[in-house]
Design an enzyme around this catalytic site. Structure first.
Site, PDB file in Angstrom:
ATOM      1  N   CYS A  37       0.848  -1.589  -0.436  1.00 29.29           N
ATOM      2  CA  CYS A  37      -0.326  -0.673  -0.155  1.00 29.29           C
ATOM      3  C   CYS A  37       0.905   1.360   0.423  1.00 29.29           C
ATOM      4  O   CYS A  37       1.924   1.322   0.602  1.00 29.29           O
ATOM      5  CB  CYS A  37      -0.632  -0.030   1.127  1.00 29.29           C
ATOM      6  N   THR A  39       0.592   3.599   1.845  1.00 32.05           N
ATOM      7  CA  THR A  39       0.658   4.043   3.688  1.00 32.05           C
ATOM      8  C   THR A  39       2.073   3.194   3.661  1.00 32.05           C
ATOM      9  O   THR A  39       2.751   4.321   4.615  1.00 32.05           O
ATOM     10  CB  THR A  39      -0.519   3.830   4.115  1.00 32.05           C
ATOM     11  N   HIS A  42       4.611   5.629   3.184  1.00 34.98           N
ATOM     12  CA  HIS A  42       4.619   6.691   3.694  1.00 34.98           C
ATOM     13  C   HIS A  42       5.476   6.423   5.372  1.00 34.98           C
ATOM     14  O   HIS A  42       6.477   7.194   6.607  1.00 34.98           O
ATOM     15  CB  HIS A  42       3.449   6.983   5.022  1.00 34.98           C
ATOM     16  N   HIS A  59      -0.405  -3.869   6.428  1.00 34.74           N
ATOM     17  CA  HIS A  59      -1.765  -3.413   7.041  1.00 34.74           C
ATOM     18  C   HIS A  59      -3.006  -4.533   6.391  1.00 34.74           C
ATOM     19  O   HIS A  59      -4.443  -4.000   6.784  1.00 34.74           O
ATOM     20  CB  HIS A  59      -2.058  -2.250   7.685  1.00 34.74           C
ATOM     21  N   GLU A  60      -2.765  -5.068   5.679  1.00 39.92           N
ATOM     22  CA  GLU A  60      -3.797  -5.360   4.506  1.00 39.92           C
ATOM     23  C   GLU A  60      -3.451  -6.700   4.738  1.00 39.92           C
ATOM     24  O   GLU A  60      -2.558  -7.602   3.503  1.00 39.92           O
ATOM     25  CB  GLU A  60      -3.566  -4.710   2.944  1.00 39.92           C
ATOM     26  N   CYS A  88     -11.656  -0.200  20.851  1.00 40.53           N
ATOM     27  CA  CYS A  88     -12.463  -1.085  22.422  1.00 40.53           C
ATOM     28  C   CYS A  88     -13.432  -1.892  22.594  1.00 40.53           C
ATOM     29  O   CYS A  88     -13.156  -2.826  23.202  1.00 40.53           O
ATOM     30  CB  CYS A  88     -12.153  -0.262  23.625  1.00 40.53           C
ATOM     31  N   CYS A  91     -15.891   2.432  23.857  1.00 42.93           N
ATOM     32  CA  CYS A  91     -16.182   3.171  23.939  1.00 42.93           C
ATOM     33  C   CYS A  91     -17.365   4.606  23.359  1.00 42.93           C
ATOM     34  O   CYS A  91     -18.507   3.794  22.116  1.00 42.93           O
ATOM     35  CB  CYS A  91     -15.115   4.946  23.748  1.00 42.93           C
ATOM     36  N   CYS A  94     -16.909   3.215  19.079  1.00 38.75           N
ATOM     37  CA  CYS A  94     -17.396   2.260  19.022  1.00 38.75           C
ATOM     38  C   CYS A  94     -18.928   1.960  18.704  1.00 38.75           C
ATOM     39  O   CYS A  94     -19.399   1.281  18.222  1.00 38.75           O
ATOM     40  CB  CYS A  94     -16.533   1.456  19.399  1.00 38.75           C
ATOM     41  N   GLY A 264      -7.233   9.397   2.509  1.00 38.35           N
ATOM     42  CA  GLY A 264      -6.098   8.617   2.194  1.00 38.35           C
ATOM     43  C   GLY A 264      -4.598  10.398   2.950  1.00 38.35           C
ATOM     44  O   GLY A 264      -5.219  10.974   3.770  1.00 38.35           O
TER      45      GLY A 264
HETATM   46 ZN   LIG Z   1      -3.045   0.258   3.023  1.00 35.30          ZN
HETATM   47 ZN   LIG Z   2     -13.434   2.137  21.131  1.00 40.11          ZN
END
Ligand SMILES: [Zn+2]
Ligand SMILES: [Zn+2]
Length: 341
Positions: A37, A39, A42, A59-60, A88, A91, A94, A264
């Site tokens: 990706c 990202t 970065h 992360h994929e 979590c 919260c 979430c 992004g």
């Molecule tokens: Zn990605």
């Molecule tokens: Zn949360």
């Protein structure tokens, strides 16, 4: 196990590291496919900093459950996509279904904790989404970032049947935004920085596609979009290029009441006078990644044949640096995928 790790000197190295030991409520997943990706660039550039270094990139990820505790809701052998943002579950955000902006922010795989460019990953059971039988694991891996991001951005854009959307940037995410916007009933105008990407966007459902690569090309984009829309402009502008010139042009492509959707990461400023928004009652919508439900919806769209991930190439784990180099040159058509088994 083998893992691709980023070190504090910003070098990426393959290392042998211990297999992760699942904590309470966690599931051990054997990774089969991991997407490469923008990202990740970065992170390689130090713009996003892991805590701590070194960290396993990625992360994929999608794979197969290796072991799961009782009550996890999945069992060994299940095909799963990994929702990379830990949350979590309790919260305000979430409970409202917005796991992507959890107030607790427990961490994100491949951003600030060990990710999926490795043979195994251990994650909370609630971060796993079943992969429908019709969807291969390479596609599922890409949907855990690019696909769910496209669904989320389209959802927050407010696009409706008959609207016109401009998708600026036909990379791994943009090519899926084109498809998601089409699914929402919009006419899509793609903005691509090469003829190959322009053609890819058309093959993925864009009805028009404009070439814009240099800053001066973006200066002419608002008039090009107005020419294609009878002078009206676009209802939504999805911004995925991230330069000051592309963002400024994007605001000027909008019809009255339109929405500029920022998706992004970028290190460049958006520089427009507020009056450009005010007089036309246009608005700026920000989207970051996606919710767990967006991932489930992206997988369902793929299973139905409504979202297709163009896989640019498949590499082994030792090919990750080469894949990232190709991505930096902006020559990749679709998404590159690391295959681990
Ligand atoms: Zn990605
Ligand atoms: Zn949360």
């Amino acid at each position: 196990m083998r893992a691709a790790r980023i070190f504090e000197d910003l070098t990426l190295r393959l290392e042998d590291v211990p297999e992760p030991v699942p904590g309470p409520g966690q599931v051990l997943v054997r990774i089969h496919a991991a997407g490469v990706c923008g990202t990740d660039l970065h992170i390689l550039d130090g713009m996003i900093k892991p805590d701590p270094y070194p960290m396993t990139l990625g992360h994929e990820a999608a794979g197969v459950v290796e072991s799961a505790p009782a009550g996890a809701g999945c069992s060994a052998g299940d095909r799963v996509a990994v929702y990379n943002k830990l949350f979590c579950g309790a919260c305000e955000q979430c409970l409202g279904g917005r796991h992507n902006i959890c107030d607790v922010e427990p961490g994100q795989l491949g951003f600030n904790m060990d990710g999926g460019d490795a043979e195994y990953v251990a994650v909370p059971a609630r971060n796993l989404v079943p992969v429908p039988a019709e969807v291969d694991l390479a596609t599922a891996a890409v949907l855990t970032c690019a696909g769910m991001t496209a669904v989320h951005a389209t959802r927050l854009s407010g696009l409706r049947l008959g609207h016109t959307a401009v998708v600026d940037g036909i990379g791994g995410v943009g090519v899926l935004v084109v498809q998601a916007a089409r699914q929402a009933g919009a006419r899509v105008i793609a903005v691509a920085d090469s003829e190959e990407k322009r053609q890819l966007a058309v093959s993925c459902g864009a009805s028009d596609a404009v070439l814009a690569a240099r800053d001066e090309d973006f200066a002419g984009l608002p008039s090009a979009v107005r020419d294609l829309t009878g002078g009206r402009g676009a209802d939504v502008f999805f911004e995925l290029t991230g330069t000051t010139e592309s963002m400024t042009a994007g605001v000027r492509c909008l019809a009255k009441g339109g929405r500029f959707v920022s998706t992004g990461y970028t290190d460049q400023p958006l520089s427009v006078h507020p009056i450009e928004f005010i007089l036309s009652e246009t608005s700026l919508v920000s989207t970051v990644a996606a919710t767990r439900q967006d991932l489930a919806d992206a997988l369902r769209l793929a299973a139905d044949g409504a979202m297709t991930v163009p896989i640019a190439s498949r590499v082994q784990l030792d090919g990750v640096q080469g894949a990232l180099d190709a991505l930096r040159k902006r020559t990749v058509l679709g998404r590159q995928v690391i295959e681990l088994s």
